[in-house]
Motif scaffolding. Structure first.
Motif, PDB file in Angstrom:
ATOM      1  N   GLY A  91       0.822  -1.214   0.000  1.00 53.35           N
ATOM      2  CA  GLY A  91       0.000   0.000   0.000  1.00 53.35           C
ATOM      3  C   GLY A  91       0.851   1.257   0.000  1.00 53.35           C
ATOM      4  O   GLY A  91       0.567   2.216  -0.733  1.00 53.35           O
ATOM      5  N   LEU A  92       1.920   1.253   0.801  1.00 55.10           N
ATOM      6  CA  LEU A  92       2.811   2.419   0.823  1.00 55.10           C
ATOM      7  C   LEU A  92       3.464   2.631  -0.532  1.00 55.10           C
ATOM      8  O   LEU A  92       3.527   3.762  -1.034  1.00 55.10           O
ATOM      9  N   LEU A  93       3.962   1.558  -1.129  1.00 51.17           N
ATOM     10  CA  LEU A  93       4.605   1.693  -2.437  1.00 51.17           C
ATOM     11  C   LEU A  93       3.630   2.183  -3.501  1.00 51.17           C
ATOM     12  O   LEU A  93       3.971   3.039  -4.328  1.00 51.17           O
ATOM     13  N   ALA A  94       2.429   1.652  -3.483  1.00 48.12           N
ATOM     14  CA  ALA A  94       1.427   2.071  -4.470  1.00 48.12           C
ATOM     15  C   ALA A  94       1.103   3.548  -4.311  1.00 48.12           C
ATOM     16  O   ALA A  94       1.036   4.298  -5.305  1.00 48.12           O
ATOM     17  N   MET A  95       0.917   4.000  -3.089  1.00 47.89           N
ATOM     18  CA  MET A  95       0.573   5.403  -2.872  1.00 47.89           C
ATOM     19  C   MET A  95       1.750   6.332  -3.159  1.00 47.89           C
ATOM     20  O   MET A  95       1.550   7.482  -3.549  1.00 47.89           O
ATOM     21  N   ARG A  96       2.970   5.834  -2.988  1.00 51.51           N
ATOM     22  CA  ARG A  96       4.124   6.647  -3.384  1.00 51.51           C
ATOM     23  C   ARG A  96       4.111   6.866  -4.893  1.00 51.51           C
ATOM     24  O   ARG A  96       4.457   7.940  -5.377  1.00 51.51           O
ATOM     25  N   GLY A  97       3.721   5.848  -5.636  1.00 51.47           N
ATOM     26  CA  GLY A  97       3.594   5.998  -7.085  1.00 51.47           C
ATOM     27  C   GLY A  97       2.516   7.000  -7.459  1.00 51.47           C
ATOM     28  O   GLY A  97       2.699   7.837  -8.354  1.00 51.47           O
ATOM     29  N   VAL A  98       1.389   6.939  -6.765  1.00 57.37           N
ATOM     30  CA  VAL A  98       0.311   7.899  -7.006  1.00 57.37           C
ATOM     31  C   VAL A  98       0.801   9.317  -6.684  1.00 57.37           C
ATOM     32  O   VAL A  98       0.552  10.262  -7.440  1.00 57.37           O
ATOM     33  N   GLY A  99       1.513   9.450  -5.578  1.00 54.33           N
ATOM     34  CA  GLY A  99       2.045  10.758  -5.199  1.00 54.33           C
ATOM     35  C   GLY A  99       3.027  11.297  -6.222  1.00 54.33           C
ATOM     36  O   GLY A  99       3.003  12.488  -6.565  1.00 54.33           O
ATOM     37  N   ALA A 100       3.893  10.425  -6.750  1.00 57.76           N
ATOM     38  CA  ALA A 100       4.854  10.857  -7.763  1.00 57.76           C
ATOM     39  C   ALA A 100       4.139  11.288  -9.037  1.00 57.76           C
ATOM     40  O   ALA A 100       4.511  12.298  -9.656  1.00 57.76           O
ATOM     41  N   ALA A 101       3.118  10.550  -9.442  1.00 55.93           N
ATOM     42  CA  ALA A 101       2.359  10.923 -10.635  1.00 55.93           C
ATOM     43  C   ALA A 101       1.647  12.261 -10.433  1.00 55.93           C
ATOM     44  O   ALA A 101       1.624  13.116 -11.334  1.00 55.93           O
ATOM     45  N   VAL A 106       1.301  18.138 -11.499  1.00 53.52           N
ATOM     46  CA  VAL A 106       1.266  19.538 -11.034  1.00 53.52           C
ATOM     47  C   VAL A 106       2.493  20.293 -11.547  1.00 53.52           C
ATOM     48  O   VAL A 106       2.387  21.448 -11.976  1.00 53.52           O
ATOM     49  N   ALA A 107       3.649  19.642 -11.531  1.00 54.77           N
ATOM     50  CA  ALA A 107       4.874  20.300 -12.000  1.00 54.77           C
ATOM     51  C   ALA A 107       4.804  20.641 -13.486  1.00 54.77           C
ATOM     52  O   ALA A 107       5.318  21.678 -13.904  1.00 54.77           O
ATOM     53  N   GLU A 108       4.171  19.778 -14.270  1.00 56.40           N
ATOM     54  CA  GLU A 108       4.032  20.065 -15.702  1.00 56.40           C
ATOM     55  C   GLU A 108       3.169  21.299 -15.947  1.00 56.40           C
ATOM     56  O   GLU A 108       3.378  22.030 -16.899  1.00 56.40           O
ATOM     57  N   ARG A 109       2.191  21.509 -15.099  1.00 55.14           N
ATOM     58  CA  ARG A 109       1.263  22.610 -15.299  1.00 55.14           C
ATOM     59  C   ARG A 109       1.728  23.905 -14.628  1.00 55.14           C
ATOM     60  O   ARG A 109       1.205  24.971 -14.944  1.00 55.14           O
ATOM     61  N   THR A 110       2.656  23.788 -13.694  1.00 57.89           N
ATOM     62  CA  THR A 110       3.166  24.983 -13.000  1.00 57.89           C
ATOM     63  C   THR A 110       4.691  24.991 -13.143  1.00 57.89           C
ATOM     64  O   THR A 110       5.194  25.210 -14.216  1.00 57.89           O
ATOM     65  N   SER A 111       5.378  24.758 -12.031  1.00 57.58           N
ATOM     66  CA  SER A 111       6.835  24.611 -12.026  1.00 57.58           C
ATOM     67  C   SER A 111       7.181  23.579 -10.964  1.00 57.58           C
ATOM     68  O   SER A 111       6.362  23.299 -10.078  1.00 57.58           O
ATOM     69  N   PRO A 112       8.369  23.000 -11.017  1.00 58.12           N
ATOM     70  CA  PRO A 112       8.732  22.021  -9.980  1.00 58.12           C
ATOM     71  C   PRO A 112       8.657  22.598  -8.567  1.00 58.12           C
ATOM     72  O   PRO A 112       8.130  21.951  -7.662  1.00 58.12           O
TER      73      PRO A 112
END
Length: 142
Positions: A91-101, A106-112
């Protein structure tokens, strides 16, 4: 990250670990997003040495993994411990992937820097909302 795990695991008593769980989560904010409250400083665009120091401090929050992995194990019958630990980790690994996505979107639409600050604020909000449930009965009563 290993420094925080070692420091908390070896040198902090179980009673203090319980008390430090939520404050460490605030450093890390919600662990599944891999962002920390100190990362809000990215919005100010400080110089690189400051950012490195901020990320180092925020990484100490990863010690929450040690603190909070013990609670599900205490609540799980011994014969199901391996399954519970595996489910917890997956579950932690899956949610880390969701968080990275989410961070990438957000970074693509704004800035890092903006994405890091926005997700850190969101993560901090989630952590504060969940904080009462993260405390065990002994720490909340103390």
């Amino acid at each position: 990250m290993p420094a925080g795990d070692i420091a908390v695991g070896r040198f902090v008593s179980p009673q203090w670990q319980d008390r430090l769980g939520v404050p460490l989560c605030l450093l890390l904010a919600a662990p599944f997003l891999l962002l920390a409250a100190p990362l809000l400083l990215f919005a100010l665009h400080p110089p690189l040495p400051v950012l490195l120091a901020v990320v180092t401090v925020a990484a100490l929050g990863h010690a929450t993994g040690l603190i909070f992995q013990d609670r599900p194990m205490q609540l799980t019958p011994d014969e199901l411990g391996g399954h519970a630990f595996g489910l917890h980790g997956s579950g932690l690994l899956a949610m880390r992937g969701v968080g990275a996505a989410l961070a990438g979107t957000v970074a693509e639409r704004t800035s890092p820097a903006t994405a890091i600050a926005v997700l850190a604020a969101s993560s901090l909000t989630v952590t504060l909302l969940l904080a009462p449930g993260l405390r065990s009965g002994t720490a909340a009563a103390a």
